[in-house]
Design a protein around this motif. Sequence first.
Motif, PDB file in Angstrom:
ATOM      1  N   GLU A 274       0.823  -1.202   0.000  1.00  0.00           N
ATOM      2  CA  GLU A 274       0.000   0.000   0.000  1.00  0.00           C
ATOM      3  C   GLU A 274       0.860   1.256   0.000  1.00  0.00           C
ATOM      4  O   GLU A 274       0.555   2.242  -0.674  1.00  0.00           O
ATOM      5  CB  GLU A 274      -0.917  -0.021   1.221  1.00  0.00           C
ATOM      6  CG  GLU A 274      -1.969  -1.136   1.180  1.00  0.00           C
ATOM      7  CD  GLU A 274      -2.703  -1.285   2.504  1.00  0.00           C
ATOM      8  OE1 GLU A 274      -2.376  -0.512   3.438  1.00  0.00           O
ATOM      9  OE2 GLU A 274      -3.579  -2.166   2.603  1.00  0.00           O
ATOM     10  N   TRP A 275       1.962   1.215   0.766  1.00  0.00           N
ATOM     11  CA  TRP A 275       2.873   2.359   0.841  1.00  0.00           C
ATOM     12  C   TRP A 275       3.506   2.640  -0.514  1.00  0.00           C
ATOM     13  O   TRP A 275       3.621   3.801  -0.935  1.00  0.00           O
ATOM     14  CB  TRP A 275       3.935   2.061   1.894  1.00  0.00           C
ATOM     15  CG  TRP A 275       4.943   3.158   2.101  1.00  0.00           C
ATOM     16  CD1 TRP A 275       4.787   4.302   2.829  1.00  0.00           C
ATOM     17  CD2 TRP A 275       6.274   3.187   1.577  1.00  0.00           C
ATOM     18  NE1 TRP A 275       5.946   5.050   2.789  1.00  0.00           N
ATOM     19  CE2 TRP A 275       6.872   4.382   2.032  1.00  0.00           C
ATOM     20  CE3 TRP A 275       7.026   2.320   0.788  1.00  0.00           C
ATOM     21  CZ2 TRP A 275       8.176   4.736   1.715  1.00  0.00           C
ATOM     22  CZ3 TRP A 275       8.333   2.663   0.466  1.00  0.00           C
ATOM     23  CH2 TRP A 275       8.894   3.860   0.922  1.00  0.00           C
ATOM     24  N   LEU A 276       3.930   1.588  -1.231  1.00  0.00           N
ATOM     25  CA  LEU A 276       4.509   1.757  -2.562  1.00  0.00           C
ATOM     26  C   LEU A 276       3.519   2.426  -3.505  1.00  0.00           C
ATOM     27  O   LEU A 276       3.861   3.344  -4.259  1.00  0.00           O
ATOM     28  CB  LEU A 276       4.929   0.403  -3.141  1.00  0.00           C
ATOM     29  CG  LEU A 276       6.298  -0.158  -2.758  1.00  0.00           C
ATOM     30  CD1 LEU A 276       6.480  -1.529  -3.407  1.00  0.00           C
ATOM     31  CD2 LEU A 276       7.418   0.778  -3.170  1.00  0.00           C
ATOM     32  N   LEU A 277       2.275   1.952  -3.471  1.00  0.00           N
ATOM     33  CA  LEU A 277       1.256   2.521  -4.350  1.00  0.00           C
ATOM     34  C   LEU A 277       1.012   3.996  -4.039  1.00  0.00           C
ATOM     35  O   LEU A 277       0.896   4.826  -4.945  1.00  0.00           O
ATOM     36  CB  LEU A 277      -0.053   1.738  -4.208  1.00  0.00           C
ATOM     37  CG  LEU A 277      -0.132   0.404  -4.946  1.00  0.00           C
ATOM     38  CD1 LEU A 277      -1.365  -0.362  -4.506  1.00  0.00           C
ATOM     39  CD2 LEU A 277      -0.159   0.631  -6.451  1.00  0.00           C
ATOM     40  N   MET A 278       0.948   4.322  -2.763  1.00  0.00           N
ATOM     41  CA  MET A 278       0.676   5.695  -2.368  1.00  0.00           C
ATOM     42  C   MET A 278       1.847   6.609  -2.678  1.00  0.00           C
ATOM     43  O   MET A 278       1.673   7.734  -3.132  1.00  0.00           O
ATOM     44  CB  MET A 278       0.338   5.754  -0.869  1.00  0.00           C
ATOM     45  CG  MET A 278      -1.004   5.134  -0.500  1.00  0.00           C
ATOM     46  SD  MET A 278      -1.292   5.169   1.283  1.00  0.00           S
ATOM     47  CE  MET A 278      -1.254   6.929   1.601  1.00  0.00           C
ATOM     48  N   ARG A 279       3.064   6.118  -2.450  1.00  0.00           N
ATOM     49  CA  ARG A 279       4.234   6.988  -2.602  1.00  0.00           C
ATOM     50  C   ARG A 279       4.712   7.083  -4.049  1.00  0.00           C
ATOM     51  O   ARG A 279       5.053   8.164  -4.528  1.00  0.00           O
ATOM     52  CB  ARG A 279       5.383   6.477  -1.719  1.00  0.00           C
ATOM     53  CG  ARG A 279       6.621   7.345  -1.798  1.00  0.00           C
ATOM     54  CD  ARG A 279       7.756   6.803  -0.971  1.00  0.00           C
ATOM     55  NE  ARG A 279       8.962   7.606  -1.179  1.00  0.00           N
ATOM     56  CZ  ARG A 279      10.162   7.269  -0.740  1.00  0.00           C
ATOM     57  NH1 ARG A 279      10.326   6.146  -0.051  1.00  0.00           N
ATOM     58  NH2 ARG A 279      11.216   8.037  -0.966  1.00  0.00           N
ATOM     59  N   LEU A 280       4.753   5.943  -4.758  1.00  0.00           N
ATOM     60  CA  LEU A 280       5.383   5.915  -6.076  1.00  0.00           C
ATOM     61  C   LEU A 280       4.470   5.443  -7.196  1.00  0.00           C
ATOM     62  O   LEU A 280       4.856   5.464  -8.358  1.00  0.00           O
ATOM     63  CB  LEU A 280       6.641   5.030  -6.033  1.00  0.00           C
ATOM     64  CG  LEU A 280       7.754   5.512  -5.099  1.00  0.00           C
ATOM     65  CD1 LEU A 280       8.847   4.458  -4.998  1.00  0.00           C
ATOM     66  CD2 LEU A 280       8.327   6.839  -5.572  1.00  0.00           C
ATOM     67  N   GLY A 281       3.275   4.956  -6.860  1.00  0.00           N
ATOM     68  CA  GLY A 281       2.334   4.570  -7.891  1.00  0.00           C
ATOM     69  C   GLY A 281       2.466   3.128  -8.346  1.00  0.00           C
ATOM     70  O   GLY A 281       3.320   2.379  -7.873  1.00  0.00           O
TER      71      GLY A 281
ATOM     72  N   LYS B 152       3.675   1.669 -10.959  1.00  0.00           N
ATOM     73  CA  LYS B 152       4.925   1.201 -11.558  1.00  0.00           C
ATOM     74  C   LYS B 152       5.881   0.665 -10.500  1.00  0.00           C
ATOM     75  O   LYS B 152       6.623  -0.281 -10.745  1.00  0.00           O
ATOM     76  CB  LYS B 152       5.597   2.320 -12.354  1.00  0.00           C
ATOM     77  CG  LYS B 152       4.914   2.611 -13.683  1.00  0.00           C
ATOM     78  CD  LYS B 152       5.704   3.611 -14.498  1.00  0.00           C
ATOM     79  CE  LYS B 152       5.039   3.850 -15.847  1.00  0.00           C
ATOM     80  NZ  LYS B 152       5.793   4.819 -16.669  1.00  0.00           N
ATOM     81  N   ALA B 153       5.876   1.271  -9.311  1.00  0.00           N
ATOM     82  CA  ALA B 153       6.755   0.813  -8.245  1.00  0.00           C
ATOM     83  C   ALA B 153       6.335  -0.570  -7.757  1.00  0.00           C
ATOM     84  O   ALA B 153       7.185  -1.442  -7.501  1.00  0.00           O
ATOM     85  CB  ALA B 153       6.751   1.800  -7.084  1.00  0.00           C
TER      86      ALA B 153
ATOM     87  N   ALA C 196       8.826   9.124 -11.727  1.00  0.00           N
ATOM     88  CA  ALA C 196       7.808   8.084 -11.853  1.00  0.00           C
ATOM     89  C   ALA C 196       8.273   6.907 -12.707  1.00  0.00           C
ATOM     90  O   ALA C 196       7.622   5.873 -12.730  1.00  0.00           O
ATOM     91  CB  ALA C 196       6.530   8.673 -12.443  1.00  0.00           C
ATOM     92  N   ASP C 197       9.369   7.076 -13.419  1.00  0.00           N
ATOM     93  CA  ASP C 197       9.883   6.013 -14.296  1.00  0.00           C
ATOM     94  C   ASP C 197      11.388   5.964 -14.091  1.00  0.00           C
ATOM     95  O   ASP C 197      12.176   6.241 -14.980  1.00  0.00           O
ATOM     96  CB  ASP C 197       9.534   6.320 -15.753  1.00  0.00           C
ATOM     97  CG  ASP C 197       9.605   5.075 -16.644  1.00  0.00           C
ATOM     98  OD1 ASP C 197       9.820   3.979 -16.091  1.00  0.00           O
ATOM     99  OD2 ASP C 197       9.472   5.208 -17.866  1.00  0.00           O
TER     100      ASP C 197
END
Length: 283
Positions: free
Chosen positions: A113-120, A122-123, A259-260
């Motif tokens: 969840e943290w990855l999705l919130m912080r980096l989206g 792609k992370a 983001a990439d």
Amino acid sequence: MAGIVGVHGIGKYRYFLEAGSAQGAAETMRAKWNRYLHQGLHGGVPYAGQSYVGEVAYYAHLLREEAPPATKRDLRKMDPASQLVLAGWMEQMGGVGTRAGETLTGVIHRFAEWLLMRLGPKAKDFAEDFCPEVAAYLAGADAAARVRSRDAVADAVRRNRPKVLIAHSLGSVVAYEALCAHPELSVELFITLGSPLAMRNVVFERLQPLPSAGRGRRPAGVTRWVNIADKDDIAAIPGRLKKFFDGVTSDETVNINWADFHTVRNYLACGAVNEHVRPYVAS
């Protein structure tokens, strides 16, 4: 004799499926690397089929032969070996600490969840490739996938006798071990891009050869070693290798794309390698 040989990073098994062979996958990737490098070297000048990279050493299919195989899967459903890689990597990332009485599964859920919130997204996609492939490669000092992968890189260097070896992501680990295992192989310039070589409790302590007194060393056949990492690259933690490896000529930090942050396309096309490879490519 090729001026440059490349070594690919994570998430490249799809090329094997599409091409039906490792040779076909390698050729597809070589064409892409040539276009990316051309963009970095020549900006808006149209690409006309120039060949800068003689071969991209391909090994992704070999990681599928390990048990468990390096299969992309949801973070919450990974095998134990991949979860251990994830746990070690999470320590480097920060932001998600453990809570009293919390299980590893619970921590992984919060990290996803943290990855999705912080980096989206792609992370998260990156993590779902990174962890199983690192786990498969580092399964054991003599794991078949590990030996065959580094032999594939050594064979590409032996065939092409390049002046420059460019290794991206997990490929930097495979290339490093291949050069150490075959000290008769020589390259004038070793460039690592987005490298996890110094990632503690995940990669560094499991390298072959093992670091001595907390330090790795430049492979004997390498004259210069340049390491380049994007400031936001979550695979290159830490981004600077000099603190952990003797013989690194320079550490360079770049700002590609928040983001990439990890693709070889952006590393090669952004111009970060230009000054290093220009002397080795035709005008």
